[in-house]
Structure formats: structure tokens, C-alpha cells
Design a protein around this motif. Sequence first.
Motif, PDB file in Angstrom:
ATOM      1  N   GLU B 181       0.839  -1.207   0.000  1.00 39.35           N
ATOM      2  CA  GLU B 181       0.000   0.000   0.000  1.00 39.35           C
ATOM      3  C   GLU B 181       0.873   1.256   0.000  1.00 39.35           C
ATOM      4  O   GLU B 181       0.526   2.275  -0.598  1.00 39.35           O
ATOM      5  N   ARG B 182       2.056   1.184   0.634  1.00 41.89           N
ATOM      6  CA  ARG B 182       2.913   2.347   0.767  1.00 41.89           C
ATOM      7  C   ARG B 182       3.919   2.488  -0.388  1.00 41.89           C
ATOM      8  O   ARG B 182       4.825   3.314  -0.305  1.00 41.89           O
ATOM      9  N   THR B 183       3.797   1.650  -1.400  1.00 44.09           N
ATOM     10  CA  THR B 183       4.775   1.663  -2.499  1.00 44.09           C
ATOM     11  C   THR B 183       4.097   2.061  -3.805  1.00 44.09           C
ATOM     12  O   THR B 183       3.119   1.445  -4.209  1.00 44.09           O
ATOM     13  N   ARG B 184       4.628   3.098  -4.448  1.00 42.32           N
ATOM     14  CA  ARG B 184       4.077   3.541  -5.730  1.00 42.32           C
ATOM     15  C   ARG B 184       5.231   3.738  -6.707  1.00 42.32           C
ATOM     16  O   ARG B 184       6.254   4.335  -6.353  1.00 42.32           O
ATOM     17  N   SER B 185       5.023   3.271  -7.917  1.00 40.32           N
ATOM     18  CA  SER B 185       6.057   3.411  -8.947  1.00 40.32           C
ATOM     19  C   SER B 185       5.459   3.960 -10.227  1.00 40.32           C
ATOM     20  O   SER B 185       4.271   3.773 -10.489  1.00 40.32           O
ATOM     21  N   VAL B 186       6.315   4.597 -10.994  1.00 36.73           N
ATOM     22  CA  VAL B 186       5.918   5.010 -12.333  1.00 36.73           C
ATOM     23  C   VAL B 186       7.120   4.802 -13.249  1.00 36.73           C
ATOM     24  O   VAL B 186       8.259   5.056 -12.843  1.00 36.73           O
ATOM     25  N   GLY B 187       6.857   4.307 -14.447  1.00 37.65           N
ATOM     26  CA  GLY B 187       7.961   3.982 -15.348  1.00 37.65           C
ATOM     27  C   GLY B 187       7.775   4.574 -16.732  1.00 37.65           C
ATOM     28  O   GLY B 187       6.667   4.917 -17.136  1.00 37.65           O
ATOM     29  N   GLU B 232      13.765  17.079 -16.984  1.00 38.36           N
ATOM     30  CA  GLU B 232      12.321  17.011 -17.273  1.00 38.36           C
ATOM     31  C   GLU B 232      11.755  15.640 -16.905  1.00 38.36           C
ATOM     32  O   GLU B 232      10.653  15.531 -16.364  1.00 38.36           O
ATOM     33  N   LEU B 233      12.536  14.594 -17.196  1.00 37.18           N
ATOM     34  CA  LEU B 233      12.069  13.254 -16.828  1.00 37.18           C
ATOM     35  C   LEU B 233      11.943  13.135 -15.314  1.00 37.18           C
ATOM     36  O   LEU B 233      10.949  12.588 -14.804  1.00 37.18           O
ATOM     37  N   ALA B 234      12.945  13.641 -14.603  1.00 37.45           N
ATOM     38  CA  ALA B 234      12.884  13.603 -13.136  1.00 37.45           C
ATOM     39  C   ALA B 234      11.609  14.274 -12.647  1.00 37.45           C
ATOM     40  O   ALA B 234      10.909  13.764 -11.767  1.00 37.45           O
ATOM     41  N   SER B 235      11.267  15.421 -13.227  1.00 38.83           N
ATOM     42  CA  SER B 235      10.060  16.143 -12.813  1.00 38.83           C
ATOM     43  C   SER B 235       8.808  15.318 -13.104  1.00 38.83           C
ATOM     44  O   SER B 235       7.902  15.234 -12.269  1.00 38.83           O
ATOM     45  N   LEU B 236       8.771  14.731 -14.286  1.00 39.70           N
ATOM     46  CA  LEU B 236       7.607  13.916 -14.648  1.00 39.70           C
ATOM     47  C   LEU B 236       7.409  12.777 -13.648  1.00 39.70           C
ATOM     48  O   LEU B 236       6.293  12.525 -13.169  1.00 39.70           O
ATOM     49  N   LEU B 237       8.495  12.086 -13.331  1.00 44.44           N
ATOM     50  CA  LEU B 237       8.401  10.935 -12.431  1.00 44.44           C
ATOM     51  C   LEU B 237       7.967  11.370 -11.029  1.00 44.44           C
ATOM     52  O   LEU B 237       7.050  10.794 -10.431  1.00 44.44           O
ATOM     53  N   VAL B 238       8.640  12.407 -10.527  1.00 41.12           N
ATOM     54  CA  VAL B 238       8.338  12.852  -9.157  1.00 41.12           C
ATOM     55  C   VAL B 238       6.922  13.417  -9.083  1.00 41.12           C
ATOM     56  O   VAL B 238       6.147  13.084  -8.172  1.00 41.12           O
ATOM     57  N   ASP B 239       6.552  14.252 -10.041  1.00 43.19           N
ATOM     58  CA  ASP B 239       5.204  14.838 -10.019  1.00 43.19           C
ATOM     59  C   ASP B 239       4.131  13.751 -10.062  1.00 43.19           C
ATOM     60  O   ASP B 239       3.118  13.820  -9.360  1.00 43.19           O
ATOM     61  N   SER B 240       4.345  12.731 -10.901  1.00 49.71           N
ATOM     62  CA  SER B 240       3.349  11.664 -11.011  1.00 49.71           C
ATOM     63  C   SER B 240       3.152  10.969  -9.671  1.00 49.71           C
ATOM     64  O   SER B 240       2.035  10.669  -9.259  1.00 49.71           O
ATOM     65  N   LEU B 241       4.262  10.700  -8.996  1.00 53.12           N
ATOM     66  CA  LEU B 241       4.154   9.956  -7.736  1.00 53.12           C
ATOM     67  C   LEU B 241       3.613  10.828  -6.605  1.00 53.12           C
ATOM     68  O   LEU B 241       2.885  10.345  -5.740  1.00 53.12           O
ATOM     69  N   LEU B 242       3.960  12.109  -6.614  1.00 56.15           N
ATOM     70  CA  LEU B 242       3.465  12.974  -5.538  1.00 56.15           C
ATOM     71  C   LEU B 242       1.988  13.329  -5.737  1.00 56.15           C
ATOM     72  O   LEU B 242       1.332  13.818  -4.813  1.00 56.15           O
ATOM     73  N   ALA B 286      10.061  19.026  -1.977  1.00 56.53           N
ATOM     74  CA  ALA B 286       8.692  18.689  -1.569  1.00 56.53           C
ATOM     75  C   ALA B 286       8.599  18.422  -0.073  1.00 56.53           C
ATOM     76  O   ALA B 286       7.527  18.108   0.437  1.00 56.53           O
ATOM     77  N   GLY B 287       9.738  18.514   0.617  1.00 54.79           N
ATOM     78  CA  GLY B 287       9.720  18.322   2.065  1.00 54.79           C
ATOM     79  C   GLY B 287       9.946  16.889   2.496  1.00 54.79           C
ATOM     80  O   GLY B 287       9.817  16.553   3.670  1.00 54.79           O
TER      81      GLY B 287
END
Lengths: 576, 576
Positions: B181-187, B232-242, B286-287
Motif C-alpha cells: 500500500e505504501r509503495t508507488r512506482s511510475v515507469g 524534465e524526466l525527473a520532474s515527470l516521475l516525481v510529479d506523477s508519484l506525488l 517537496a519536504g
Amino acid sequence: MTRLFNDPTEFADEMIDGFVSANAQQVRRVAGGVVRSTRTPDGTVALVIGGGSGHYPAFGGIVGQGLAHGAAMGNLFASPSAQQVESVATAANRGGGVLLSYGNYAGDVLHFTQAEQKLNAAGIPTRTVVVTDDISSAPVAEKHKRRGIAGDFTVFKAAAAAAEEGYTLDEVVRVAELANERTRSVGVAFSGCTLPGADEPLFSVPEGRMAVGMGIHGEPGIDETDVPTADELASLLVDSLLAELPDGIHSPEGHRVGVILNGLGSVKYEELFVVYRHVAALLQNAGLEVVDPEVGELVTSFDMAGVSLTLFWLDDELERFWRAPADTPAYRKGSVGAVQQLDPSEVQEAEAVVIPEADEASQHAAAVVLRAIDAIATVVDDNADELGRIDAVAGDGDHGIGMQRGARAARVAASEALALGAGAKTLLEMSASAWANKAGGTSGALWGVALSAVGEALGDEDAPSAAAVSAGITGAVDGIMSFGKAEVGDKTMVDALVPFRDTLAREVDGGAALADAWKRAADAATQAAAATADLLPRMGRARPHAEKSLGTVDAGAYSFGLIVQAIAATLVGKTV
Amino acid sequence: MTRLFNDPTEFADEMIDGFVSANAQQVRRVAGGVVRSTRTPDGTVALVIGGGSGHYPAFGGIVGQGLAHGAAMGNLFASPSAQQVESVATAANRGGGVLLSYGNYAGDVLHFTQAEQKLNAAGIPTRTVVVTDDISSAPVAEKHKRRGIAGDFTVFKAAAAAAEEGYTLDEVVRVAELANERTRSVGVAFSGCTLPGADEPLFSVPEGRMAVGMGIHGEPGIDETDVPTADELASLLVDSLLAELPDGIHSPEGHRVGVILNGLGSVKYEELFVVYRHVAALLQNAGLEVVDPEVGELVTSFDMAGVSLTLFWLDDELERFWRAPADTPAYRKGSVGAVQQLDPSEVQEAEAVVIPEADEASQHAAAVVLRAIDAIATVVDDNADELGRIDAVAGDGDHGIGMQRGARAARVAASEALALGAGAKTLLEMSASAWANKAGGTSGALWGVALSAVGEALGDEDAPSAAAVSAGITGAVDGIMSFGKAEVGDKTMVDALVPFRDTLAREVDGGAALADAWKRAADAATQAAAATADLLPRMGRARPHAEKSLGTVDAGAYSFGLIVQAIAATLVGKTV
């Protein structure tokens, strides 16, 4: 294919930032590379390794307990500068002296040797052991000419474990030299690799073919065949290594060996295991006992598809070192002892720069030099792609990007120096240092030598005369020839340098103004460079076969011609 | 590109051999996969993971202290069979029960669920936690439908560390469920991959493009864009997960997270570090506080170029597990305690096969069945490439190779059974088991179910009647539909099975001889398969969009049609 980057010229720097951020438990960043973030007992010999980036985990990835104390991390496929090596070694030193160890490539040898001299001069006892494990790169009678590939790792591992046990510098050197003698590797390649921002692969292997003995930067191999089966490849690798036993070993029967089956990037772990299955069987059939085999990626070459097999012929002492624990970002083994994080204040960093006083005339001359350096950076920027293209014919294709990094850094350093009141000599020295440091590689070192020699002749007092400039150029050419060990006719930048120097000296001696003399010298240099460049079509786009390992060969002559022409334009109207 | 292999059908087996040979300190081979070679205290819960091969270090590479106790290793991209899972779990069991954990794919769910039932029936308390971390694969409201990707690792790590601490099976299940439940990924993906022996990539991404959310077997993503910069990829990945916080977490501010930036194969370490540099900065902004980030390859997909980012939202207990030491072939962390190698005699292996008695009539029938199985293997061999081609349209292209492995193994098992005096039922059961075990994947399981159901109807006594055969086929179809959860019209093999079953039953009821009835039924099946196959041109060669995750869809109907026709030929002249 390298797809993920921002500004390609910043790739190596950003890579190191991310690497350190992800591995702060084991490494910390210093100027020029990384050192352990963990405490090492005082008096321990420090193992400092290094080389170009693009080979992860070599070299930063194997810094940590049980392995290296520091790694000088150059730009992509470019040697770290002497200054980087010196900086990392100074930070890694714990009072027991420093062993520099790295793979045998011309650029690395130049820079590490220079660093070794500086470190010894600074009172840090420093020695060197160069790794020469690649049996395809020279006959056994010339083992010292062989390149270093995955066998770097066995030499580093043995030397590091010896240092960890408290061996003295002399003893660590003995162990490293023995490990190098006892380490033999052979590699094959199925494809080349593409650097960040490049449109084309740096080198390639025809589809369905295998280059036997190709180096990790695409250095030429000894044969090309169809891609064999996994078992056939295992046989080829094992047979090649068993055909050349180290000194003093007359039969494999009953010997113990460390083994590395190394993937260069795109060959997958699964494929390595399929190959290893047969390697293990063949080694056993030969009567060898395998100790702690490593099957994975220890030295890569970006996304190059290739494999190498390394045998490390053990004696009892080497076996102890091979089995010893280690804890680094990319390689961990067994259980290392508890360790404290190092207090940053314990790391000796390079000292701040002091600008020597200069008179107004020399500060004025420094402003002229800045304009010349600005012209260099601009002409290099404008021609970076072309320089890369020319270099790719016989070199590793990074001349454009390397020159760009160097010239840009020199321009920044020169601007700062001028703002701080530097004279011509200091401005040139700071530019030289920045160029060598940022460009990396052989051409970076050579331009560093050149700018520094010119600065020496100009001094920080009085307006420099045309004769002083000419003397500076003579000093620069001497320095480059001595440092780079190239002669006229070797198809290197020396082919353009010498006519430039000679013409300049003749014109200045004859009473010509600097601007006129420089322009005539520049024309001579351009002509010579063009003659060198004429060779290109005949060399074709096949794999490099240049004998000289000065990576930039003809591209260096060509860029030199462009640069002296650009400087000529900045001198027009000058009355020196 | 996969270049190094011998016989492609042997690739996974040979890979496991080499892997075990290189890592004997940590793993030992058992039927179906590997277990730890080190001793685990009695009463410890055993974590058994698994899935298809081709994802190294998943799954065998993370067996060892602090991580899994065993891994069932299927064929390439194919689920291990239930028998493999059962075998590995039986060997890994230390009396504390077994947790099965794996990524959520239809084939794996089928086989692991079957294995769970068998293990519980055999007195080994067994539970399951399926990993569903890939946020691109289903909306959050349907998290149970999401696929498992690199987040497998955080769930395994937490469950394993809990087991290592002596948690009971119920407690380990609670930890694993919370970790999931606490694990989220995006690829994202930039290219596909090519399996051993295949001429074409299994799937692909257009050059210069990036498939957002594409799965590790090429499952369709949610978007396609140009390849962005690293930042840009880093932003996409982080934004998706947050944008999707786990239940109970309302803001990232002040939270602690484990992080995995995972490379799928051809994306190089250097590129991962460049991306991670910005990921780390964004998470900090993001803290969030990052705990022990992992940047490297934890789940690969052969030479696929792709990256995924996983966030593991920690509480105190999960953080302890995330930080816990581990020592496996591919993942080591901190210092594990001293450990003994396990005595092979302590591992409970599967029991030897006992052949039940059969009368002469049934042995004679078994010989006829062997000829039918031989015909199956031959027709599959002859059509393996075509089956792969058809399957590649909407599935993962391994139907030909999977059917080939299964049918060949069934033929070997049937020959052995006949030689040992088996009757029809036992011969079919042994063939069924060999097929399911060797073929792996969904079609392997379904053919296992089918052969076994036919055997059940034929028995080991008396010559089977045409009615018994028809009853067996009805049982087989029931079993496949119940196991595979497919209906007529779903474009799976069921579309051919049902008309086959119905025609056979009708003809046999009407008094037709088996050979005639079978031939008419086979014609009905072929016709239905052709109707399914007619869809192919309309589906085109684009990326799979089939809703059903039964991987083999239309190819399964097609191969079924071929097989029943081949069997029909062996029945001609039979008088049953």
C-alpha cells in the motif's frame, strides 16, 4: 544510445552529483572526484584510482571500505587532469602515502604521472602501478604496452586489501605489481556506444559480428568473426587466457583463480550467466579451482555490448585479498567492520587561489590575452561538431566536446583573473589550469601546458614584447612535444605547431609587428593542418588504426590552425 | 538485442545454471528455481518470490540473507508453473509457513494461487501478497489490478526483514500488505527488448520517443512523448508519484521515503545518476527526507531501455526493515550476521514418482495417447515460428516457444511413463505436469489442466470408450474455462475449444466412431480458430491493447486447431 542528459557538456559533472547524492554513506565529493565518506585509520596507504567517466562502476563506484580511498573522475572517456588527481589524492591521503593505480591509456599516464610528481614534491609519498591486463592489446613481450580493462578491478582489490591490513606503501606497490602480473583479460565486442548528445555512435561493430580484443573505447581488436554461441564464446575466452599463463606458472592444473566475467553495458546479466555456465565448466576441466567468481558489470563502456573474461592467478596472499570484504556503492562483499563517517573537516582540501600582484602594463596585456582566449572559445564553439567528426575518424570523437569544455572554462577563469587584477602570466596560468581540469583528456593537458608556458614568458610585469610572445610559443611547443612525446610527421597537432613556432620566430626576429608575424605563422599552421587533414579520406571511417595513442591526432592540428587564426584577428591593430 | 545463447529453448535453464554456479555462497538450485544456500533458523517464515526470467536481479538474484528464501524462476517472461512454485516453497519452508509474493500478472496469479492451494493442502501454511505498485496500469480505485514493477523490491525487502526478525506469518503478511500500500512506482520506456533467438524485438518504442507508463513486458502505457531532458524526466516521475499519496498520507511534507530509481537494462548507470540528481532535489523541495536511495538495476527487462521511480512511504517499522542488512547475489547492504552454509540434506526435495499399476488395455491406450502427444509435439515444432508471430500481435510473442517447450517435455515424459508401464491416466498426468512445468506461462498451465482432465476420464484400467474421451474433453474445457476465466467471444483458445467439445459430444452421442467424431470436431475447431485469426489484420502490429491478460489469446485458438487436426490423423483406423 544515451538518451537521458541535460547539457551534454555538463553530463559528467551532473552524473557525479547524482552518484554522490545516492551514495552519501560511502563517498563524498571533493574537487576532481570522490573520496570515502568513512574514516580510514591514520597512516593507512591510500589507493587512488581514476580514469574517464562512462565506465561505471569504474571508477567512483568502487570507492569505499576494502577498496579505493578516492577516485579521480574525468570527463566522458577522458582522463582526469593532473590537478584532479592531485586534489583527490591530497584529500584521500591519511599520512601513509598514496598508490595511484589506473588502466594504461596515454592520457591517463600523462596526467597521473604529472600528479605523482606534484604529490611527491608536496611531501606526499606517491607511487604508481599501471594496470595492463588486456592480452589482445600487445604481445606478452610488451605487456607494459597493454591496456587496462576489467583487470583493473583485481589489481585495485588486492592493493586495497593490502592497505587495509596496514601494509606499507612499498608493500602495497609490491602486491599491486604482482596482482597486475597475475591478471589477464580478454574481451569481445558486439556494438559500440553513443555519448550524450552525439548523433552517431562513437564506434561500431557490424551487426551480427564480434570484434575480438576490441578495447572499451573502441580501440582496434585482433580479429572479427560472426557472433558465436554462448558456449563457443566461453571456449574462445577461456582458451585465449589459458594460452598465456603468467610468469612462473607452467600449467593451470591445481591452481586457484579469481574470475571476472564482465559485461560492458548492453549484454544482459542473463546472457552473462549463460556464458559463465560454460566458462566455469571449462576452467574446472582445465584443473583450475575458481575462487569467488564475479559475474556482472565492473567496468562498463556506456551502452557498448561486449564481454570480457579476467583470470586472476592467486597465491595465498592474493587469495586473502581477493576474498576480503568490501563496501562500496557498486561492489559489496562479506561483512566489513563497523566504521565511522568521516568529519568533513578532516579532509584536506585544495587551498584558495592567491592572485600575485601585477603592474598596470601587464594587467593591460592580460586584457588582450582575455580577448584572445575569448576568441579561442568562440571559434571552438563554432567548430565543435566538425572537430568531433574529424576526431572520430582516428580517435574517440571527443575532441570537439573536450576542446569546448576546456576553452569555455579557460574563458571563465580568465575573466575572473582579470577582475581580480591578475597580470598576463597569472591570467594565463589560471586559464591553463581551468582548461586542463575541465577538458580532461590529452588535448586538455596539452593546452594547459601551452597556455602555462606562454604565461611564463609574458610575466606579471611590463607590457610583453613580440619577442616575449615568440619565446612563450617556443616554450609551449617544447612543452607539448616533451609532454606528448610526439614528433613532426606523427600526424598530431605538433605537425601544425612547429611551422607556427618557426614562422613566428623568424618574422619576429626579422622585425615584424606581432600581429603581422602571428598572421603569417597562423597561415603556415593552417596549411600544415590541412596537409594532415588530407589524410582523412584515405583513412576512411573504419575502426581506428592509428599507432599513436595521443587520442586527438589530426583533429588537434586542425583545431590549432583554427585557434591561431582566430587569435590573429584579435591582434590586428595591436602595436606590440 | 540478445546475442549470447545456445539453444534458445534452453536459455532460462542455462542461465539459472550459470547464475547458481557463480553464486554458490548464497543460493542453491532446487527443482523450479533457487533457495538460500545458507541456514535459516527453524520456524522462520519463508518468503518465496518469483516470476518469469529476463528480469535479473529479479527474482533469483535477490535470494539470500535479509531477502527472499527462495525464488521460483519461470521461463523468459513466462510465469513459473504451480509445480515450480510448490517445489521451491517446499524446499524453502523452515516450519514457519510461507509467504508467496510476486508482481501482479495474470499468469503468475494463476500459478501461484494453484501452488498456494497445494501447499496449504500439504500442511504448509501459505499466504500471498501480490505487488501492485505501477500507478500507470490502473486507476487508484482499482489498485488491485495494477501491475507489479520495481516496487516488488520494497515489498519483498520489508516482508523479508520482518521474517528475519521472527515475525509470524500473519505479521509478515500484515507488513507486506502495508508495504505494498505504501509503495508507488511510475515507469517510462524508450525501447523494447529482443528475446534470445528472436529476429525482431518483442515490442518497441519509436526512436526519439518515450512511452509513459509502459510495462516491463511492453504492456501499453498511458502516453507517448518526445524523449525529454534528464531533468524534465525527473520532474515527470516525481510529479506523477506525488500526485497520488498513499492512504492516510495527506502531504509529503516531513515524510520519509525509500527511493528506487531503477534502470530496465540499456539505460546506463551514468544516465540514472544524472536523473537522480534532480529527483533528489525535487523530493527535498517537496519536504521529503530520502532514506537509503537505490539507484541501479533491481528489476530489468532484458535490454529494454527504460527507467522507473519508486517511492516507499515509510513508517518507523517499515524504515527499520528498509534499512536492514541483506546479502544476496545482486543486492547487498550493511553487514549481515555470520551464517552457516545449509547442509543439502536439510532441504526437502520433491518425492520420486511412483507409477500406479495399469492393466494391459490401458497400457495399450497409453501407447495411442503417446502417438497423439508425439503428433502434438511435431505439429507445434513445425509451426512454432508462426505461432510466435501470431502471438506477437496481441501478446508477448512467446506462444510458439512456450508451446514447443511444453509439448517436447510432454513427449519425453509420456515416453518415460510408457516405458515404466503407465496406463493412459498416469501417462497423461505425467505429460500434463511436464508440459505445465517446462512451458511456464498461461498456455502451459492450461494445457496441463487439459491433459490432466482427459487422463482423469480415461483412467488406468480398461480400454477407453469414445464416450470417455468425449467426457475427458468436456472436463478439459471446463477446467480451462474455470482456470483461465475466459468465455467464448473473448478471442482466446476457448473460442475453438467449445465448438470442438460440442461437436465431439454430439457425434459420439450419435454413435460415430472416435476417429470420425474427432475429425469433425477438429474441423469445427479449426474453423472457429480461423474466425478468431481473421481479426489479426484489423488489430495491426501496433502495441498490444488486448483487454484480456491471458497472454496467448488468438494464437492459443490457432495452435489448438492445429493440434486437434494432428491428433485426428493419429486416430484414423482406430476402432474405439
